[in-house]
Design an enzyme around this catalytic site. Sequence first.
Site, mmCIF file in Angstrom:
data_model
loop_
_atom_site.group_PDB
_atom_site.id
_atom_site.type_symbol
_atom_site.label_atom_id
_atom_site.label_comp_id
_atom_site.label_asym_id
_atom_site.label_seq_id
_atom_site.Cartn_x
_atom_site.Cartn_y
_atom_site.Cartn_z
ATOM 1 N N HIS A 54 20.939 0.141 10.706
ATOM 2 C CA HIS A 54 21.522 -0.957 9.933
ATOM 3 C C HIS A 54 20.601 -1.313 8.764
ATOM 4 C CE1 HIS A 54 24.497 -2.613 13.176
ATOM 5 N NE2 HIS A 54 25.068 -1.773 12.341
ATOM 6 N N ASP A 98 19.477 -3.977 7.447
ATOM 7 C CA ASP A 98 18.379 -4.951 7.578
ATOM 8 C C ASP A 98 17.179 -4.376 8.343
ATOM 9 O OD1 ASP A 98 20.313 -5.130 9.732
ATOM 10 O OD2 ASP A 98 19.250 -6.888 10.490
ATOM 11 N N HIS A 149 24.348 -2.222 21.191
ATOM 12 C CA HIS A 149 24.544 -2.662 19.813
ATOM 13 C C HIS A 149 25.774 -1.949 19.252
ATOM 14 C CE1 HIS A 149 23.221 -4.884 16.405
ATOM 15 N NE2 HIS A 149 22.805 -3.868 15.684
HETATM 16 ZN ZN LIG Z 1 19.453 -6.318 12.549
HETATM 17 ZN ZN LIG Z 2 21.736 -4.035 13.841
#
Ligand SMILES: [Zn+2]
Ligand SMILES: [Zn+2]
Length: 244
Positions: free
Chosen positions: A61, A63, A135
């Site tokens: 991801h 971030d 996740h």
């Molecule tokens: Zn994250």
């Molecule tokens: Zn993530």
Amino acid sequence: MDVTLLGTGAGIPQADRAQASILLHDEDLLLIDCGAGALFRLGELGLSPLEIETVLLTHLHLDHVSDLLPLAKARYLLGEPWLKVFGPAGTDQLVRSLHSLYPYLQSIKLEVTEIGAGCRFEICGLDVRTVSAVHSVPALCYRIEGSSTVACSGDTEPSAGVSELAAGSDLLVHECSFPDGFDVTNHTTPTPLGRIVRDVGEIVLTHFYPHCRGLEDEMARTVEGISGIRTRAGRDLMGLKMSG
Ligand SMILES: [Zn+2]
Ligand SMILES: [Zn+2]
């Protein structure tokens, strides 16, 4: 082993929280995740990008990876045009795709090693074990053993697998994206975390969304109250020294 939280935020910006990144310092330096702001925080610590030769990604991801290519470029500008990257399935494709967009950076050597769940390997002289996170994309949690043992959840729902992996470690850096009362999947809130975690020396919470603003210490107290394990809210540049 020393642990420094470089970034304790997530995908929505906050003034004092860079995106996800944790620096481990044992015999060598190892960066776990490299979200936006990680490079700036390294600069604040007075560390040169040349000192970061290896990055271990929990997942892909944005971030967690935004500063990856900028780190490689900073090393290139400083005369070391290479970086080692470890991460879950898909890391090689991501890194090669990003790299291909910048013809002038093709002399940078990005050495990618993909790892799976249930693996055990050595990186920077540290013994690393993995389990799958819970996740929205393939994601790994790490147990990293050197002079002391640190477990890093990455992004995950509270999970028995993560709890088992972390058991016996000196420190668990666990995400806690939202306060109690939010009905979330793929991420963690304090009460379920407090119920599932066990047998770690200390817990530090990270990966706070802005919804947590002002509630971080209370979230840590909730985890500590349920688990009986000392728990603190992480903040950027927090240093965690461990004996051993
Ligand atoms: Zn994250
Ligand atoms: Zn993530």
